[in-house]
Design a protein around this motif. Sequence first.
Motif, PDB file in Angstrom:
ATOM      1  N   PHE A 127       0.831  -1.202   0.000  1.00 56.94           N
ATOM      2  CA  PHE A 127       0.000   0.000   0.000  1.00 56.94           C
ATOM      3  C   PHE A 127       0.869   1.256   0.000  1.00 56.94           C
ATOM      4  O   PHE A 127       0.634   2.189  -0.775  1.00 56.94           O
ATOM      5  CB  PHE A 127      -0.906  -0.016   1.232  1.00 56.94           C
ATOM      6  N   LEU A 128       1.911   1.262   0.850  1.00 55.94           N
ATOM      7  CA  LEU A 128       2.791   2.428   0.921  1.00 55.94           C
ATOM      8  C   LEU A 128       3.480   2.651  -0.415  1.00 55.94           C
ATOM      9  O   LEU A 128       3.531   3.775  -0.925  1.00 55.94           O
ATOM     10  CB  LEU A 128       3.849   2.221   2.014  1.00 55.94           C
TER      11      LEU A 128
ATOM     12  N   THR B 111      -9.842  -9.572   2.733  1.00 56.87           N
ATOM     13  CA  THR B 111     -10.303  -9.378   1.357  1.00 56.87           C
ATOM     14  C   THR B 111      -9.215  -9.850   0.411  1.00 56.87           C
ATOM     15  O   THR B 111      -8.049  -9.521   0.582  1.00 56.87           O
ATOM     16  CB  THR B 111     -10.597  -7.906   1.077  1.00 56.87           C
ATOM     17  N   THR B 112      -9.623 -10.615  -0.574  1.00 58.38           N
ATOM     18  CA  THR B 112      -8.702 -11.097  -1.591  1.00 58.38           C
ATOM     19  C   THR B 112      -9.247 -10.689  -2.949  1.00 58.38           C
ATOM     20  O   THR B 112     -10.349 -11.084  -3.306  1.00 58.38           O
ATOM     21  CB  THR B 112      -8.578 -12.628  -1.539  1.00 58.38           C
ATOM     22  N   VAL B 113      -8.498  -9.892  -3.671  1.00 59.37           N
ATOM     23  CA  VAL B 113      -8.904  -9.506  -5.018  1.00 59.37           C
ATOM     24  C   VAL B 113      -7.941 -10.167  -5.984  1.00 59.37           C
ATOM     25  O   VAL B 113      -6.723 -10.050  -5.828  1.00 59.37           O
ATOM     26  CB  VAL B 113      -8.872  -7.977  -5.196  1.00 59.37           C
ATOM     27  N   LYS B 114      -8.462 -10.884  -6.955  1.00 61.06           N
ATOM     28  CA  LYS B 114      -7.594 -11.593  -7.896  1.00 61.06           C
ATOM     29  C   LYS B 114      -8.139 -11.435  -9.309  1.00 61.06           C
ATOM     30  O   LYS B 114      -9.324 -11.634  -9.563  1.00 61.06           O
ATOM     31  CB  LYS B 114      -7.550 -13.077  -7.521  1.00 61.06           C
ATOM     32  N   PHE B 115      -7.262 -11.054 -10.213  1.00 59.02           N
ATOM     33  CA  PHE B 115      -7.614 -11.057 -11.630  1.00 59.02           C
ATOM     34  C   PHE B 115      -7.473 -12.483 -12.144  1.00 59.02           C
ATOM     35  O   PHE B 115      -6.496 -13.160 -11.823  1.00 59.02           O
ATOM     36  CB  PHE B 115      -6.667 -10.166 -12.424  1.00 59.02           C
ATOM     37  N   ALA B 116      -8.405 -12.932 -12.937  1.00 63.50           N
ATOM     38  CA  ALA B 116      -8.224 -14.204 -13.618  1.00 63.50           C
ATOM     39  C   ALA B 116      -7.086 -14.031 -14.625  1.00 63.50           C
ATOM     40  O   ALA B 116      -6.859 -12.915 -15.100  1.00 63.50           O
ATOM     41  CB  ALA B 116      -9.506 -14.594 -14.326  1.00 63.50           C
ATOM     42  N   ALA B 131      -0.531  -4.820  -7.743  1.00 66.72           N
ATOM     43  CA  ALA B 131      -1.764  -4.082  -8.038  1.00 66.72           C
ATOM     44  C   ALA B 131      -2.973  -4.775  -7.417  1.00 66.72           C
ATOM     45  O   ALA B 131      -3.880  -4.138  -6.879  1.00 66.72           O
ATOM     46  CB  ALA B 131      -1.949  -3.971  -9.549  1.00 66.72           C
ATOM     47  N   GLU B 132      -2.963  -6.122  -7.453  1.00 66.56           N
ATOM     48  CA  GLU B 132      -4.091  -6.863  -6.887  1.00 66.56           C
ATOM     49  C   GLU B 132      -4.127  -6.747  -5.363  1.00 66.56           C
ATOM     50  O   GLU B 132      -5.188  -6.609  -4.762  1.00 66.56           O
ATOM     51  CB  GLU B 132      -3.996  -8.329  -7.311  1.00 66.56           C
ATOM     52  N   ARG B 133      -2.947  -6.794  -4.748  1.00 73.62           N
ATOM     53  CA  ARG B 133      -2.890  -6.622  -3.293  1.00 73.62           C
ATOM     54  C   ARG B 133      -3.367  -5.233  -2.897  1.00 73.62           C
ATOM     55  O   ARG B 133      -4.057  -5.056  -1.890  1.00 73.62           O
ATOM     56  CB  ARG B 133      -1.462  -6.828  -2.797  1.00 73.62           C
ATOM     57  N   ASP B 134      -2.974  -4.246  -3.691  1.00 74.07           N
ATOM     58  CA  ASP B 134      -3.377  -2.876  -3.409  1.00 74.07           C
ATOM     59  C   ASP B 134      -4.899  -2.741  -3.496  1.00 74.07           C
ATOM     60  O   ASP B 134      -5.529  -2.124  -2.633  1.00 74.07           O
ATOM     61  CB  ASP B 134      -2.688  -1.958  -4.417  1.00 74.07           C
ATOM     62  N   THR B 182       0.304   2.517 -21.116  1.00 72.63           N
ATOM     63  CA  THR B 182       0.522   1.265 -20.401  1.00 72.63           C
ATOM     64  C   THR B 182       0.824   1.536 -18.941  1.00 72.63           C
ATOM     65  O   THR B 182       1.681   2.346 -18.621  1.00 72.63           O
ATOM     66  CB  THR B 182       1.693   0.490 -21.015  1.00 72.63           C
ATOM     67  N   GLY B 183       0.113   0.848 -18.097  1.00 70.54           N
ATOM     68  CA  GLY B 183       0.373   0.975 -16.678  1.00 70.54           C
ATOM     69  C   GLY B 183      -0.128   2.260 -16.061  1.00 70.54           C
ATOM     70  O   GLY B 183       0.242   2.581 -14.949  1.00 70.54           O
ATOM     71  N   SER B 184      -0.964   3.025 -16.776  1.00 67.42           N
ATOM     72  CA  SER B 184      -1.467   4.253 -16.176  1.00 67.42           C
ATOM     73  C   SER B 184      -2.493   3.948 -15.092  1.00 67.42           C
ATOM     74  O   SER B 184      -2.695   4.754 -14.196  1.00 67.42           O
ATOM     75  CB  SER B 184      -2.085   5.142 -17.250  1.00 67.42           C
TER      76      SER B 184
END
Lengths: 360, 327
Positions: A127-128, B111-116, B131-134, B182-184
């Motif tokens: 997060f940081l 909470t767990t967010v995961k992209f397939a 990004a998924e952890r965030d 890309t990556g924005s």
Amino acid sequence: MAPQQPLVNLSPAELSFLRSTLAQSPPIRLDVTKGPRDFRSMRAEYDVLPAANGSARIALEDGTEALVGVKAEVERSRPRPTLGEQEEVATAAGGAADESRGKGQNSWVEMSVEVPGFREDDALPVFLASMLTESLLASGELKDRLYINTRFHWKLYVDILLLSPPLSYPLALLSMTTHLALLTTHLPALKSEKDEDPLFDDDWAAAVPLYPNRADANKTAPQLGKPPVIILAMAVGSNIIFDPAKEELAVADAVLAVACTNSTSSSTGARIVSIRTIDPPSHLTPPGVPNSINSATGGTVPTSSADALTQRELLANSGVWTPPRGGMKRGLVSQITKMVVESGGVAEEVIGALAAIEVG
Amino acid sequence: MAMNTDRRRNNAPSGGTGAPVFARTIREPEYLENLRPSRSRGPNELRRIFLQTSIIPSASGSAYLEIPSSSPATSSTLIPPTSSLKITASIQGPKPLPRSAPFSPTLLLTTTVKFAPFATRHRRGYIRDSAERDLGVHLETALRGVIIGERWPKSGVDVVVTILEGDEDGWWGDSTSEGSATGSGWGLLNVLAGCITVASAAITDAGIDCVDVVCGGVAAITRNTESRQDKELARVLDPCPAEHKEVVAACVVGYLASRDEITEIWMKGDVGSDPDGLVEGATHAAVGSLAVVKEVLLEALQTKFQGQLEGNEGGLKRKAQDVEMTG
């Protein structure tokens, strides 16, 4: 998942006391000499790492200490397919500032955050790192600055190290250290031209700063803002308190992190590059048990769990500690952002103070 | 990041695959520009939302959200002009914590967010990336204030969100030629708003006590380069990043409509000194999705009670028959 360790070990009675002192007007903070807008004192130094392009170290009075090193490497850009005619040959004669505009990529800045006691893929470091990265990349000026020519670019590694355990929420400290390190970062001066293989001046005295100083910047260089700083603010009742300590965070209604940089249009005030809410640790605190339902203090224990629930809901404003619910009012968000960015606001103060460190 | 490499499977190259470049686009560059999708909705109009609850029988609560692609498919190219959003959420619990876990006075939310792996143009690995952890942290912040956690001491609840198809960060034509898109991360904001809405519907489906139904909404400031008065900034609700050439700033909120409170803000980009308009736009978008959530929850409740009513009547009949047989 293992449950998170609560940040502080305060009893419900202590939490309730702390909250009522912070919510009164004017608030009395844990450190009674400080007002709601005062920051904790710190010791800062820069250029501490001889092998890095820029570095800084900041130690707060409570013992939290952070070290940031910025290193730059030349990297080959991935060739991209060009669509249409090769128009770039004709327009390459334009100014150097024009040439690099919009060419930068987000992947040219890499940030790593290490917090002792946490794995690098734990929620807090991730997060940081993402908050610091996105505020750095928001304006797009920095990544354009890393462009060398069509085949090469600088890759910037920002390595952030928290030397002490995270005694208070370390976001503001890390961002201020990063700000100072980036301000003092120098890149070797480029000697080659256009699309040649890059050749650099080996005289370190000729190196150009990554964030050129407004006063001595030459006219052709693109004007850059300062690197962003992140300011942590929390709300208790109707009071807004900046730079909260760990114990103060434990009774917060809501916590907001505002990343801002100096405004490029006017000399005063600031502009926002990123805002995030932070989950206040007060949600994890244990609720207090009032005397009226505690048989040890002469009360009567509720007969059923439904009865206990209603009893609990009734004591919302009785002063017995209950963890806060819900979020923050919309008016509060705009009030906080206004206090941060206004002319003479908190952001201007912090950026000015950090710039003074560099000069002095 | 040695920890994050996946050594157990034979993975595809990490670079992924790019969209094919056809000879025609090289010959006539304006052809590619013809394919660029543009926003056909009004600036305050949301995309249509499909939501359904109770789709996973083994979970205590679940929901599925779909925001279909707003642009009609063209016949001239096989690549869809804009992406759509498809998210599922499932709730496990509240369940008792394992004996080894220390005492917790409140409900522990995970909470767990995961992209397939197939959710985006670039393949995602099986191990969650940063990004998924965030996104997981953001979703936890949005939900933590809503759930009344002190009613479940010593228990935990898992919110598992799987993104089957995610919004893209920009138009595919831009990402191959310019690379700045890309990556924005503009698509992530839409994904987070969808995650908040769908997780909230699933939590209500699971019957966990909440102070309100939290809903996600996105607003963005876009720069309109097409019109002649250039540098014109416009605020749009529920932006589809592929339809806008340049997004200046965007904001997602988790909004509690009945309390007029915000549990989660994520704003990024060059906002300037006054973010209020952006926050207000995002709350308007959240109110729009709340209307859908309310309808769906009401419908689900009605069918549930109808089924229960019929089940009760059937049970009575069978009982009566049983009595007859034994008697």
